[in-house]
Design a protein around this motif. Structure first.
Motif, short mmCIF file in Angstrom:
data_model
loop_
_atom_site.label_atom_id
_atom_site.label_comp_id
_atom_site.label_asym_id
_atom_site.label_seq_id
_atom_site.Cartn_x
_atom_site.Cartn_y
_atom_site.Cartn_z
N LEU A 67 8.48 -0.84 -19.00
CA LEU A 67 7.91 -0.79 -17.65
C LEU A 67 7.59 0.63 -17.18
O LEU A 67 6.54 0.84 -16.55
N PRO A 68 8.44 1.65 -17.40
CA PRO A 68 8.03 3.00 -16.97
C PRO A 68 6.75 3.49 -17.64
O PRO A 68 5.93 4.16 -17.00
N ARG A 121 4.27 -2.43 -6.06
CA ARG A 121 5.67 -2.52 -6.46
C ARG A 121 5.94 -3.71 -7.39
O ARG A 121 7.10 -4.09 -7.56
N ALA A 176 3.94 2.06 -15.81
CA ALA A 176 3.74 2.78 -14.55
C ALA A 176 2.98 4.08 -14.77
O ALA A 176 2.10 4.44 -13.98
N THR A 236 16.47 3.33 -16.11
CA THR A 236 15.10 2.81 -16.09
C THR A 236 14.63 2.55 -14.68
O THR A 236 13.49 2.87 -14.31
N LEU A 249 5.81 -3.94 -10.62
CA LEU A 249 6.62 -3.54 -11.76
C LEU A 249 8.08 -3.40 -11.38
O LEU A 249 8.99 -3.75 -12.16
N LEU A 250 8.35 -2.90 -10.18
CA LEU A 250 9.73 -2.76 -9.74
C LEU A 250 10.38 -4.12 -9.53
O LEU A 250 11.55 -4.33 -9.87
N LEU A 256 11.49 4.40 -12.99
CA LEU A 256 10.40 3.56 -12.54
C LEU A 256 10.14 3.76 -11.05
O LEU A 256 8.98 3.85 -10.62
N SER A 257 11.18 3.84 -10.24
CA SER A 257 11.00 4.07 -8.81
C SER A 257 10.34 5.41 -8.56
O SER A 257 9.46 5.55 -7.70
N LEU A 291 6.62 5.16 -9.52
CA LEU A 291 5.86 4.37 -8.54
C LEU A 291 5.70 5.14 -7.24
O LEU A 291 4.66 5.04 -6.57
N ALA A 335 11.22 -5.40 -12.89
CA ALA A 335 12.39 -4.70 -13.41
C ALA A 335 13.67 -5.23 -12.78
O ALA A 335 14.70 -5.39 -13.46
#
Length: 772
Positions: A46-47, A222, A50, A207, A224-225, A211-212, A215, A228
């Motif tokens: 996921l990162p 959001r 992003a 992660t 993807l968050l 990721l936060s 983003l 996650a």
């Protein structure tokens, strides 16, 4: 022959490839299982997604992908850990330390190889290796590989030399190298945490953090968050179930494997329930807390932006400095040294109800500041805070000289501040407002990407403003703050203010004279910061004599206040460019701007444009739009509470920690009760709830057998799952008998009964719920 090879003689027997695949899966099975490994690899993906969506670098144009870096890091970390455990079969501290060092070194080396391969593709493929073997050109192949790696090292060296010199030349390859190593580091850390703590939440923390961060600075949605968080919840439930299974097996507890499936189904159901409730639960907005958080983080955000500008000056960025709150100092200081690329970063699209081709454009004010300390601008702490519902009218103090303006705004980022022209009347979203006093707005707050704002824009021309008198003693007391100046204002600044307005009596004439004087200064973004302990206005007027909008606006306000004109500092965006195809004003980051606003009798705040290079603001006449209706009565309550309720799916982020805290309290209370209550009395009490009370003539063992028989008859559909319950009931009765009547070992028997009761208590609760 058939007896020797029955699997081939039997129709439908498993193929040898299937058997080989099954053997490999069993032999290579990760320490925490395939499900945990695949979920961790998906989380690590996921990162990279992003980074790809942020658009900082066009990866497709460069022919580069970082998507497999994170998953590979997690898989390799688990595999290397298993190999080292197989080689170092010892629990001695020295060997464990050696294993940790070997794992860290191996992961670091593998990370360098993986990331550089993703960027350069320097590792030889099968074709190159075959040609080198046939033609004996190993030396040439090695030389080519070394040249590619040395070229990358040289580019990193040049980039670092530029950073040390004050500003690096943009190198997207170096940026991707750093980003790839960061992705690998987080993946390796996640793998280590998973194997060390065997906890899904702990494993996912690095992660989720990365990721936060991506983003936030990439300004993406959001989704993807949320994904996650869902994967983290599943991974945590899965690993917790595996740990529970291991404890049961170690203690020799008889259980039904379907219980673990029930746990996962319960977690999935709870997740769906949370998502459903998030769609219908009101969102708690705490503007005071949000504002303070933004103000606290603003300096760090600005430093991060400055560092990013120094490291990668031409990196495509999301709009800067506009996502948070009202900053102090010089709000547009991020413009210093910025290049023409700012004009390519679009931040806002604005439509209005005005006619014309193009229709009149307006500066889009985001916030105002009132306190000048010689170095920059800020607001007082004692601000009035109001909460307004969507489409709730805003009570104006005065409507003379103003006309209705409707603006529809779309933002390229999720802003916490609403931008608009003039004084707001109402918005189509619920907003929080901060005011220094009546008719003195600081900012409107609402985390949105699009909105419609009705405002009261000044509808007067220069002739009307020229005939307005001075305030004299009629200036409202709350506006006196807009005349205050610090002691840092120098005597030569005061003398200049007097000379510019000598012989002028009209406030508008004085303001125009100051505006015309300042527009003679050169506009320049490449200016140094003011020296310490030097007044900004004095430095700009007499030393620099060039600068950008913040300097012009600050100098205008100081000179205006010295002439008795109440003036405030406004920051936001300039008019922008008209797009005839979409019929809207397109505003880019290059239009980030500040300007002064003077408070006139009868008409209120009027903006001026002292910045050279910006066109003089056209005055808007009321004939171009509908007039403003008479103001409604003031609200009964001058201030609303510090929170409002808004229906929003983002309530998920409030529900998750709230439900987690409730669950933690419930679990702690249940654990406390389970440790204190008598297991036999608790079992009898639950048996009565399930329809089998104890009789006075029954012994403990007789009651346990009777309860087992009752449960089997009462819940015939759950006969298989009742096996562990009934066995625990019998074990509790036997332990209680020993605790009550045995000559020794009573305390151990009581503790065993309590452990058995804690294990079966939740299952009896579910059986009781099944009755309904």
């Amino acid at each position: 022959l058939m007896a020797a090879r029955p699997e081939q003689a039997r129709p439908g027997g498993r193929h040898w490839a299937v058997r080989l695949g099954g053997w490999l899966i069993r032999r290579l099975r990760p320490e925490l299982g395939w499900v945990a490994l695949l979920t961790g690899m998906l989380l690590a993906l996921l990162p990279a997604l992003a980074v790809d969506q942020a658009g900082w670098v066009n990866l497709r144009r460069m022919g580069v992908t970082l998507l497999w870096i994170g998953p590979l890091g997690v898989a390799l970390g688990w595999l290397l850990h298993r190999l080292l455990r197989a080689l170092l079969r010892s629990h001695r501290a020295g060997l464990r330390l050696l294993g940790g060092l070997l794992w860290s070194g191996g992961m670091a080396l593998a990370g360098l190889v993986a990331v550089t391969e993703a960027l350069l593709r320097w590792l030889p493929g099968p074709t190159q290796l075959w040609q080198a073997m046939r033609q004996d050109t190993w030396a040439l192949l090695g030389q080519a590989l070394a040249e590619r790696l040395l070229s990358l090292a040289q580019r990193v060296t040049w980039w670092w030399q530029g950073v040390q010199a004050g500003g690096a030349a943009q190198d997207n390859l170096v940026f991707l190298l750093g980003m790839g190593l960061l992705l690998w580091l987080v993946a390796a850390l996640s793998a280590w945490l998973a194997l060390r703590f065997r906890n899904g939440l702990v494993m996912a923390l690095p992660t989720l953090w990365l990721l936060s961060l991506l983003l936030y600075y990439g300004s993406q949605e959001r989704a993807l968050l949320l994904l996650a968080l869902g994967l983290t919840l599943f991974l945590h439930a899965w690993l917790d179930g595996q740990a529970l299974l291991g404890r049961w097996q170690a203690q020799g507890v008889d259980f039904n494997p379907a219980l673990l499936q029930d746990r996962l189904m319960a977690v999935a159901g709870a997740g769906l329930l949370i998502l459903g409730l998030a769609g219908v639960t009101p969102n708690v907005s705490l503007p005071a807390l949000t504002r303070r958080a933004y103000q606290a983080l603003a300096p760090y955000y600005q430093r991060t932006e400055q560092l990013g500008q120094r490291l990668f000056p031409e990196l495509e960025r999301a709009p800067r400095g506009r996502r948070g709150g009202v900053v102090s100092g010089l709000p547009n200081s991020f413009l210093l040294g910025s290049g023409p690329e700012l004009g390519e970063i679009q931040v806002m699209w604005v439509r209005s109800n005005l006619a014309g081709d193009p229709p009149p454009g307006f500066t889009m004010r985001g916030a105002t500041l009132s306190q000048y300390d010689g170095r920059g601008w800020s607001n007082p702490e004692e601000l009035t805070r109001l909460e307004l519902r969507a489409n709730q009218p805003w009570p104006l103090q005065s409507t003379a000289g103003r006309a209705r303006l409707l603006q529809s705004v779309r933002l390229a980022f999720r802003s916490s501040i609403l931008y608009g022209a003039g004084e707001p009347l109402e918005a189509d979203v619920g907003v929080g407002a901060e005011l220094r006093g009546p008719d003195d707005l600081v900012a409107l707050w609402a985390p949105v990407k699009s909105y419609t704002l009705v405002s009261a824009a000044p509808g007067v021309d220069d002739a009307f403003l020229a005939q307005l008198p001075e305030w004299g003693d009629q200036l409202p007391q709350e506006m006196a703050r807009h005349l205050h100046l610090p002691d840092t204002v120098t005597p030569r600044t005061r003398e200049l203010a007097r000379s510019l307005t000598a012989g002028l009596s009209s406030p508008f004439a004085k303001a125009k004279a100051i505006e015309a004087f300042l527009r003679g200064y050169e506009y320049d973004l490449n200016v140094p910061l003011p020296p310490p302990d030097v007044d900004v206005t004095d430095y700009f007027l007499f030393d620099l004599q060039r600068g950008y909008c913040d300097y012009y606006s600050t100098a205008f306000i100081v000179l205006a206040r010295l002439n008795g004109l109440p003036t405030r500092f406004a920051t936001g965006y300039a008019v922008g460019q008209w797009d005839p195809d979409s019929r809207e004003w397109v505003i880019s980051e290059a239009e980030a701007h500040s300007w002064p606003e003077v408070y006139f009798p009868e008409v209120g705040w009027i903006p001026f444009e002292p910045t050279a290079g910006r066109p003089i603001l056209p005055r808007w006449t009321p004939e171009q739009a509908a007039p403003i209706p008479a103001p409604g009565p003031p609200p009964e309550e001058p201030s609303a509470p510090d929170f409002t309720w808004q229906w929003n799916w983002q309530m998920l982020f409030w529900l998750l920690p709230g439900l987690g805290m409730l669950w933690l309290l419930w679990w702690a209370a249940g654990l406390w009760l389970a440790r204190r209550e008598d297991p036999w009395q608790a079992l009898v009490r639950w048996g009565k709830r399930l329809g089998r009370p104890a009789r006075p003539d029954e012994t403990e063992l007789e009651y346990a057998r009777g309860l087992r028989q009752h449960l089997a008859q009462r819940f015939p559909a759950r006969r298989e799952r009742l096996h562990s319950v009934t066995e625990a009931v019998l074990a509790i009765s036997q332990a209680v008998i020993q605790a009550r009547y045995a000559p020794e070992g009573r305390q151990e028997a009581l503790e065993r009964a309590r452990r058995q009761w804690r294990g079966v208590r939740g299952q009896l609760w579910r059986l009781w719920l099944a009755r309904w």
